[in-house]
Design a protein around this motif. Structure first.
Motif, PDB file in Angstrom:
ATOM      1  N   LEU A   7      -1.862  -9.327  10.134  1.00 39.99           N
ATOM      2  CA  LEU A   7      -2.604  -9.786   8.964  1.00 39.99           C
ATOM      3  C   LEU A   7      -3.004 -11.250   9.062  1.00 39.99           C
ATOM      4  O   LEU A   7      -3.853 -11.706   8.302  1.00 39.99           O
ATOM      5  CB  LEU A   7      -1.787  -9.561   7.693  1.00 39.99           C
ATOM      6  CG  LEU A   7      -1.432  -8.107   7.377  1.00 39.99           C
ATOM      7  CD1 LEU A   7      -0.563  -8.040   6.121  1.00 39.99           C
ATOM      8  CD2 LEU A   7      -2.681  -7.268   7.207  1.00 39.99           C
TER       9      LEU A   7
ATOM     10  N   ILE B 206       2.249 -12.739   9.991  1.00 37.81           N
ATOM     11  CA  ILE B 206       2.489 -11.712   8.972  1.00 37.81           C
ATOM     12  C   ILE B 206       1.912 -10.405   9.520  1.00 37.81           C
ATOM     13  O   ILE B 206       0.753 -10.351   9.906  1.00 37.81           O
ATOM     14  CB  ILE B 206       1.800 -12.067   7.635  1.00 37.81           C
ATOM     15  CG1 ILE B 206       2.136 -13.491   7.190  1.00 37.81           C
ATOM     16  CG2 ILE B 206       2.146 -11.054   6.562  1.00 37.81           C
ATOM     17  CD1 ILE B 206       3.587 -13.748   6.900  1.00 37.81           C
TER      18      ILE B 206
ATOM     19  N   LYS C  38       1.761  -5.935   9.098  1.00 37.31           N
ATOM     20  CA  LYS C  38       1.905  -4.770   8.221  1.00 37.31           C
ATOM     21  C   LYS C  38       2.220  -3.566   9.100  1.00 37.31           C
ATOM     22  O   LYS C  38       1.464  -3.248  10.019  1.00 37.31           O
ATOM     23  CB  LYS C  38       0.597  -4.543   7.459  1.00 37.31           C
ATOM     24  CG  LYS C  38       0.592  -3.348   6.550  1.00 37.31           C
ATOM     25  CD  LYS C  38      -0.769  -3.294   5.840  1.00 37.31           C
ATOM     26  CE  LYS C  38      -1.029  -1.985   5.186  1.00 37.31           C
ATOM     27  NZ  LYS C  38      -2.339  -1.942   4.553  1.00 37.31           N
TER      28      LYS C  38
ATOM     29  N   THR D 203       2.914   0.487   9.196  1.00 36.28           N
ATOM     30  CA  THR D 203       2.686   1.705   8.424  1.00 36.28           C
ATOM     31  C   THR D 203       3.132   2.907   9.229  1.00 36.28           C
ATOM     32  O   THR D 203       2.746   3.070  10.387  1.00 36.28           O
ATOM     33  CB  THR D 203       1.192   1.863   8.068  1.00 36.28           C
ATOM     34  OG1 THR D 203       0.732   0.656   7.450  1.00 36.28           O
ATOM     35  CG2 THR D 203       0.974   3.024   7.124  1.00 36.28           C
TER      36      THR D 203
ATOM     37  N   GLU E  78       5.383  -1.362   5.150  1.00 41.46           N
ATOM     38  CA  GLU E  78       6.242  -2.537   5.045  1.00 41.46           C
ATOM     39  C   GLU E  78       5.511  -3.743   5.628  1.00 41.46           C
ATOM     40  O   GLU E  78       4.651  -3.597   6.489  1.00 41.46           O
ATOM     41  CB  GLU E  78       7.548  -2.333   5.812  1.00 41.46           C
ATOM     42  CG  GLU E  78       8.393  -1.207   5.280  1.00 41.46           C
ATOM     43  CD  GLU E  78       9.641  -0.981   6.111  1.00 41.46           C
ATOM     44  OE1 GLU E  78      10.692  -0.740   5.509  1.00 41.46           O
ATOM     45  OE2 GLU E  78       9.562  -1.048   7.349  1.00 41.46           O
ATOM     46  N   ARG E  79       5.875  -4.926   5.169  1.00 44.19           N
ATOM     47  CA  ARG E  79       5.304  -6.166   5.684  1.00 44.19           C
ATOM     48  C   ARG E  79       6.441  -7.060   6.168  1.00 44.19           C
ATOM     49  O   ARG E  79       7.519  -7.070   5.567  1.00 44.19           O
ATOM     50  CB  ARG E  79       4.497  -6.870   4.596  1.00 44.19           C
ATOM     51  CG  ARG E  79       3.192  -6.155   4.313  1.00 44.19           C
ATOM     52  CD  ARG E  79       2.623  -6.513   2.954  1.00 44.19           C
ATOM     53  NE  ARG E  79       1.447  -5.721   2.649  1.00 44.19           N
ATOM     54  CZ  ARG E  79       1.473  -4.473   2.189  1.00 44.19           C
ATOM     55  NH1 ARG E  79       2.630  -3.863   1.986  1.00 44.19           N
ATOM     56  NH2 ARG E  79       0.355  -3.823   1.919  1.00 44.19           N
TER      57      ARG E  79
ATOM     58  N   LYS F  67       7.501 -11.026   8.165  1.00 38.61           N
ATOM     59  CA  LYS F  67       7.228 -12.332   8.760  1.00 38.61           C
ATOM     60  C   LYS F  67       7.856 -12.270  10.144  1.00 38.61           C
ATOM     61  O   LYS F  67       9.028 -11.920  10.279  1.00 38.61           O
ATOM     62  CB  LYS F  67       7.911 -13.464   7.984  1.00 38.61           C
ATOM     63  CG  LYS F  67       7.398 -13.681   6.604  1.00 38.61           C
ATOM     64  CD  LYS F  67       7.963 -14.950   5.971  1.00 38.61           C
ATOM     65  CE  LYS F  67       9.444 -14.902   5.757  1.00 38.61           C
ATOM     66  NZ  LYS F  67       9.969 -16.010   4.944  1.00 38.61           N
TER      67      LYS F  67
ATOM     68  N   LYS G 193      11.703  -8.784   6.544  1.00 40.26           N
ATOM     69  CA  LYS G 193      10.900  -7.978   5.631  1.00 40.26           C
ATOM     70  C   LYS G 193      10.543  -8.795   4.394  1.00 40.26           C
ATOM     71  O   LYS G 193      11.380  -9.525   3.850  1.00 40.26           O
ATOM     72  CB  LYS G 193      11.682  -6.731   5.223  1.00 40.26           C
ATOM     73  CG  LYS G 193      10.899  -5.751   4.411  1.00 40.26           C
ATOM     74  CD  LYS G 193      11.725  -4.507   4.133  1.00 40.26           C
ATOM     75  CE  LYS G 193      10.957  -3.575   3.239  1.00 40.26           C
ATOM     76  NZ  LYS G 193      11.739  -2.373   2.925  1.00 40.26           N
TER      77      LYS G 193
ATOM     78  N   LYS H 182       4.727  -7.216  -0.613  1.00 40.80           N
ATOM     79  CA  LYS H 182       3.268  -7.345  -0.536  1.00 40.80           C
ATOM     80  C   LYS H 182       2.823  -8.629  -1.217  1.00 40.80           C
ATOM     81  O   LYS H 182       1.953  -9.343  -0.707  1.00 40.80           O
ATOM     82  CB  LYS H 182       2.613  -6.138  -1.200  1.00 40.80           C
ATOM     83  CG  LYS H 182       1.101  -6.192  -1.201  1.00 40.80           C
ATOM     84  CD  LYS H 182       0.506  -4.981  -1.877  1.00 40.80           C
ATOM     85  CE  LYS H 182      -1.013  -5.049  -1.876  1.00 40.80           C
ATOM     86  NZ  LYS H 182      -1.630  -3.899  -2.529  1.00 40.80           N
TER      87      LYS H 182
ATOM     88  N   ALA I 127       3.564 -11.630   0.977  1.00 43.19           N
ATOM     89  CA  ALA I 127       2.638 -11.692   2.109  1.00 43.19           C
ATOM     90  C   ALA I 127       1.302 -12.260   1.661  1.00 43.19           C
ATOM     91  O   ALA I 127       0.716 -13.113   2.340  1.00 43.19           O
ATOM     92  CB  ALA I 127       2.453 -10.305   2.701  1.00 43.19           C
ATOM     93  N   GLU I 128       0.806 -11.808   0.506  1.00 44.62           N
ATOM     94  CA  GLU I 128      -0.464 -12.327  -0.014  1.00 44.62           C
ATOM     95  C   GLU I 128      -0.356 -13.807  -0.346  1.00 44.62           C
ATOM     96  O   GLU I 128      -1.290 -14.579  -0.104  1.00 44.62           O
ATOM     97  CB  GLU I 128      -0.895 -11.528  -1.247  1.00 44.62           C
ATOM     98  CG  GLU I 128      -1.323 -10.110  -0.915  1.00 44.62           C
ATOM     99  CD  GLU I 128      -1.571  -9.261  -2.152  1.00 44.62           C
ATOM    100  OE1 GLU I 128      -1.238  -9.707  -3.279  1.00 44.62           O
ATOM    101  OE2 GLU I 128      -2.084  -8.140  -1.981  1.00 44.62           O
TER     102      GLU I 128
END
Length: 80
Positions: free
Chosen positions: A14, A34, A36, A38, A54-55, A57, A67, A70, A73-74
């Motif tokens: 990301l 970062i 993502k 899936t 899951e997202r 770092k 972990k 969302k 992460a944004e």
């Protein structure tokens, strides 16, 4: 007749956190990535629907991951 089903994992980068920091594992100065991750349900090797998203770092040097949500992460990427 055979029915092939299973799961597949995809990883999407990301972007990088714009502020440098120190990795807690390798102690290098880095910009955290970062990602993502899936997990997909597949039918005949075609992804049908996501099972889990899951997202994380991650450190680009030692690949240690933490972990995150969302929203976090944004916030780290500066997405509104």
């Amino acid at each position: 007749m055979f029915i092939f089903f299973g799961s597949r994992r995809t990883v999407k980068d990301l972007g990088s956190y714009p502020i440098s920091g120190t990795c807690p594992n390798c102690h290098n100065t880095i910009n955290l990535k970062i990602v993502k991750v899936t997990d997909w349900f597949t039918l005949y090797f075609i992804p049908i629907f996501p099972l889990k998203v899951e997202r994380f770092k991650t450190c680009p040097i030692c690949s240690i991951a933490q972990k995150i949500s969302k929203e976090e992460a944004e916030q780290l990427l500066g997405v509104e």
